[in-house]
Design a protein around this motif. Structure first.
Motif, mmCIF file in Angstrom:
data_model
loop_
_atom_site.group_PDB
_atom_site.id
_atom_site.type_symbol
_atom_site.label_atom_id
_atom_site.label_comp_id
_atom_site.label_asym_id
_atom_site.label_seq_id
_atom_site.Cartn_x
_atom_site.Cartn_y
_atom_site.Cartn_z
ATOM 1 N N MET A 1 23.839 -6.754 55.101
ATOM 2 C CA MET A 1 23.532 -5.212 55.524
ATOM 3 C C MET A 1 21.912 -5.172 55.177
ATOM 4 N N SER A 2 21.397 -4.552 56.167
ATOM 5 C CA SER A 2 19.808 -4.391 55.595
ATOM 6 C C SER A 2 19.721 -3.024 55.138
ATOM 7 N N THR A 3 18.972 -3.031 54.061
ATOM 8 C CA THR A 3 18.561 -1.756 53.262
ATOM 9 C C THR A 3 17.244 -1.256 53.754
ATOM 10 N N ASN A 4 17.146 -0.680 54.915
ATOM 11 C CA ASN A 4 15.997 -0.165 55.067
ATOM 12 C C ASN A 4 15.218 1.096 54.406
ATOM 13 N N THR A 5 14.345 0.889 53.759
ATOM 14 C CA THR A 5 13.553 2.034 52.981
ATOM 15 C C THR A 5 12.961 2.655 53.938
ATOM 16 N N ILE A 6 12.788 4.051 53.608
ATOM 17 C CA ILE A 6 12.015 4.920 54.604
ATOM 18 C C ILE A 6 10.832 5.033 53.877
ATOM 19 N N THR A 7 9.656 4.860 54.507
ATOM 20 C CA THR A 7 8.370 5.066 54.002
ATOM 21 C C THR A 7 7.711 6.296 54.422
ATOM 22 N N THR A 8 6.817 7.150 53.747
ATOM 23 C CA THR A 8 6.115 8.077 54.383
ATOM 24 C C THR A 8 4.601 7.968 53.992
ATOM 25 N N ALA A 9 3.769 8.613 54.681
ATOM 26 C CA ALA A 9 2.394 8.685 54.607
ATOM 27 C C ALA A 9 1.989 8.680 53.119
ATOM 28 N N SER A 10 2.406 9.595 52.408
ATOM 29 C CA SER A 10 2.136 9.767 50.963
ATOM 30 C C SER A 10 2.477 8.606 50.013
ATOM 31 N N GLU A 11 3.216 7.502 50.668
ATOM 32 C CA GLU A 11 3.125 6.242 49.805
ATOM 33 C C GLU A 11 2.068 5.390 49.849
ATOM 34 N N PHE A 12 1.107 5.862 51.172
ATOM 35 C CA PHE A 12 -0.083 4.879 51.269
ATOM 36 C C PHE A 12 -1.269 5.717 50.826
ATOM 37 N N GLU A 13 -2.388 4.670 50.636
ATOM 38 C CA GLU A 13 -3.577 5.176 50.156
ATOM 39 C C GLU A 13 -4.605 5.127 51.017
ATOM 40 N N LEU A 14 -5.606 5.675 51.652
ATOM 41 C CA LEU A 14 -6.807 5.246 52.459
ATOM 42 C C LEU A 14 -7.592 4.517 51.584
ATOM 43 N N VAL A 15 -8.329 3.544 52.196
ATOM 44 C CA VAL A 15 -9.393 2.807 51.531
ATOM 45 C C VAL A 15 -10.361 2.808 52.570
ATOM 46 N N SER A 16 -11.673 3.137 52.308
ATOM 47 C CA SER A 16 -12.578 3.025 53.278
ATOM 48 C C SER A 16 -14.148 2.802 52.783
ATOM 49 N N GLY A 17 -15.002 1.969 53.545
ATOM 50 C CA GLY A 17 -16.365 2.049 53.178
ATOM 51 C C GLY A 17 -17.201 2.171 54.535
ATOM 52 N N ALA A 205 -17.191 3.448 60.339
ATOM 53 C CA ALA A 205 -16.164 3.870 59.268
ATOM 54 C C ALA A 205 -15.198 2.472 59.349
ATOM 55 N N ASN A 206 -15.222 1.843 58.114
ATOM 56 C CA ASN A 206 -14.072 0.560 57.933
ATOM 57 C C ASN A 206 -12.941 1.236 57.312
ATOM 58 N N ILE A 207 -11.775 1.126 57.677
ATOM 59 C CA ILE A 207 -10.876 1.814 57.354
ATOM 60 C C ILE A 207 -9.450 0.794 56.817
ATOM 61 N N SER A 208 -9.029 1.128 56.145
ATOM 62 C CA SER A 208 -7.815 0.193 55.493
ATOM 63 C C SER A 208 -6.669 0.933 54.873
ATOM 64 N N ILE A 209 -5.390 0.615 54.822
ATOM 65 C CA ILE A 209 -4.383 1.200 53.993
ATOM 66 C C ILE A 209 -3.959 0.387 53.029
ATOM 67 N N ARG A 210 -3.296 0.977 51.885
ATOM 68 C CA ARG A 210 -2.530 0.053 50.888
ATOM 69 C C ARG A 210 -1.572 0.852 50.490
ATOM 70 N N LYS A 211 -0.290 0.326 49.753
ATOM 71 C CA LYS A 211 0.599 1.175 49.224
ATOM 72 C C LYS A 211 0.002 1.699 47.898
ATOM 73 N N SER A 212 0.271 3.170 47.689
ATOM 74 C CA SER A 212 -0.196 3.730 46.485
ATOM 75 C C SER A 212 0.059 2.880 45.265
ATOM 76 N N GLY A 213 -0.833 2.608 44.456
ATOM 77 C CA GLY A 213 -0.661 1.992 43.314
ATOM 78 C C GLY A 213 -0.868 0.287 43.136
ATOM 79 N N THR A 214 -1.054 -0.008 44.409
ATOM 80 C CA THR A 214 -1.472 -1.351 44.298
ATOM 81 C C THR A 214 -3.083 -1.584 44.425
ATOM 82 N N THR A 215 -3.551 -2.809 44.018
ATOM 83 C CA THR A 215 -5.163 -2.938 44.122
ATOM 84 C C THR A 215 -5.463 -3.659 45.287
ATOM 85 N N ALA A 216 -4.954 -4.709 45.819
ATOM 86 C CA ALA A 216 -5.334 -5.343 46.940
ATOM 87 C C ALA A 216 -5.640 -4.525 48.139
#
Ligand code: ADP
Ligand code: MG
Length: 487
Positions: A1-17, A205-216
């Motif tokens: 059984m696959s446990t699909n977690t539902i992700t939302t935008a608020s779980e991500f953070e924008l990173v830009s230079g 604009a250089n743009i990436s995202i990462r999970k909130s709370g992570t540093t990489a």
């Protein structure tokens, strides 16, 4: 059984230079004496250097160096007193040399920061990685002929600085605050006209995202050539949501270079990112390394004006005003000069600030007039404000009648001018009483409503009395008199 977690935008953070290109406002180009001005007919500003004729040699324009260093000092950078130019090799029709002269390994400025104030009042520090010097390319024109593209080389060799920020930006609001501050700064330092519509200030604009709370950092995409602050915001918001969708659906972000379509507000791939070594950077042998002496650098430092952020801070401390009011004054050199002259003559300093950031600014905006061109001097305005604060005339009368009269009159005695125009607040209490009685008689129903507790109608009475007094009664006094009458 696959446990699909539902992700939302608020779980991500924008990173830009951002990579911000600033066209410097020098008279001539960076490596030749061709005019660097905008708006000439195609190919009017070209010499053998701009055309890259064989044997033509570049010669560095000193004014360019000084402007880059001023910007570096304002952004708290280390100035590399020894630096050099590199060749960035690529083939394109608007680049006749086959390479762009730029700085790669050792830029003129490195490692600084800028602080910006956000909407909620918090201060965000954004690191500056580097500022390097480079020349602009020419312009290809594809809309002039059905079969051929044309090339205009007026812009080839126009001086640019590229300001590269650290990837410290976390929202489109921060990006727009940063660009607003940069534009203010380049204008304040007389480095550039900062005009985004004409391309004097443009950014990638250089743009990436990462999970909130992570540093990489995640894989980034680079949106090219954004030419307004609004489009930077739109591109960032769009790209953030797009990347979140890709990741949420289990995909991966592919590093790429994107175009922004201002009509639809979307990004689309331009080309896959060249590897840095495609450009085969190497030191330009036609230009000796640049060496900035201590004496020269000290002279530039000594000539630096106070920065808008310092002025804002000083104004807030000295005059007890809000950050918004202070940065408004600090961001407009003419308004600030006017304020400093007027503040010596005004009884209540806060009044001058209120007038300048309020009604005076509105009045000038409406007439598309700069305060330097306004025919009321700081001392005259101070005198008018004092008359209002002393309850000699009302603000309404001052704005609508006295200031226009001062603009058009030779009379230098302002109280005399106000008297001759009959603008003085009437000290005649009898006349005021008469007006109040008339108003009471006109609104019997409202009078009895007031007496039954409906205090809101007071404003109606006061307004009517002021109208009858043609603005020449002190509103506060009328208010008290009316209340007395009704008591
Ligand atoms: P390049 O020269 O290849 O464009 P740089 O390392 O000079 O790359 O970085 C350019 C810009 O991209 C800088 O402003 C930097 O802060 C930003 N940047 C680098 N990595 C990322 C990332 N993962 N996400 C967002 N921005 C990034
Ligand atoms: Mg880049």
């Amino acid at each position: 059984m696959s446990t699909n977690t539902i992700t939302t935008a608020s779980e991500f953070e924008l990173v830009s230079g951002l990579e911000i290109h600033v066209q410097l406002n020098t008279n001539t180009k960076i490596f030749s004496s061709d005019s660097a001005s905008f708006g000439a007919k195609p190919n009017e500003h070209i010499s053998p250097v701009s055309l890259a004729l064989p044997g033509a040699l570049p010669k560095l324009n000193k004014a360019v160096v000084e402007k880059a260093v001023k910007m570096g000092l304002a952004l708290n950078c280390t100035i590399n007193q020894r630096n050099y130019f590199d060749r960035k090799n690529y083939f394109y029709a608007d680049l006749p040399k086959g390479y762009q002269i730029t700085q790669d390994n050792l830029p003129i400025c490195q490692g600084g920061y800028i602080e910006v104030t956000l909407g909620n009042g918090s201060v965000k520090r954004i690191g500056i990685n580097r500022i390097h010097l480079e020349e602009d390319a020419g312009k290809s024109m594809h809309d002039q002929n059905d079969r051929y593209s044309y090339v205009d080389l007026n812009r080839a060799g126009v001086p640019l600085i590229e300001i590269v920020t650290e990837a410290d930006i976390r929202s489109s609001e921060e990006a727009s605050a940063l660009l607003t501050e940069m534009r203010k700064l380049v204008r304040h330092l007389d480095v550039s006209d900062g005009n985004m519509e004409e391309g004097s200030l443009r950014c990638d604009a250089n743009i990436s995202i990462r999970k909130s709370g992570t540093t990489a950092f995640g894989t980034r995409c680079e949106v090219k050539n954004l030419n307004s602050i609004r489009n930077v915001r739109r591109a960032m918001d769009f790209e953030f949501n797009r990347q979140v969708d890709v990741v949420t659906e289990g995909g991966t972000i592919i590093q790429s270079t994107l175009n922004f379509d201002a009509e639809n507000g979307t990004t689309s791939p331009m080309r896959s990112k060249e590897m840095a070594n495609d450009y085969r950077y190497f030191p330009d042998p036609d230009l000796p390394p640049m060496v900035l002496s201590d004496q020269w650098l000290d002279r530039v430092k000594a000539a630096m004006p106070a920065l808008p952020s310092q002025i804002t801070q000083e104004l807030m401390e000295n005059y007890n005003i809000s950050n918004g009011e202070a940065s408004l004054l600090a961001g407009d050199a003419e308004l600030l000069a006017f304020f400093y002259k007027g503040v010596e003559a005004v009884k209540h300093k806060k009044s001058l600030i209120n007038w300048l950031v309020g009604p005076i600014r509105a009045l000038l905006n409406e007439r598309a007039l700069s305060i330097a061109a306004y025919h009321v001097t700081p001392l005259q305005l101070a005198e008018v404000i004092n008359l209002c604060d002393d309850k000699k005339i009302t603000q309404q009368v001052a704005l609508q009648q006295l200031l226009p009269a001062i603009e058009n009159s030779q009379q230098s005695n302002i109280p005399a001018l106000a008297k001759s125009l009959n603008l003085w607040i009437e000290e005649n209490d009898d006349e005021l009483e008469g007006f109040i009685d008339e108003v009471m008689a006109k609104y019997p129903a409202q009078v009895s409503a007031y007496k039954k507790g409906k205090k809101g109608v007071l404003g109606l009475f006061v307004g009517e009395v002021l109208k009858m007094a043609k603005g020449k009664a002190d509103p506060q006094k009328v208010n008290i008199q009316v209340q007395k009458k009704l008591a």
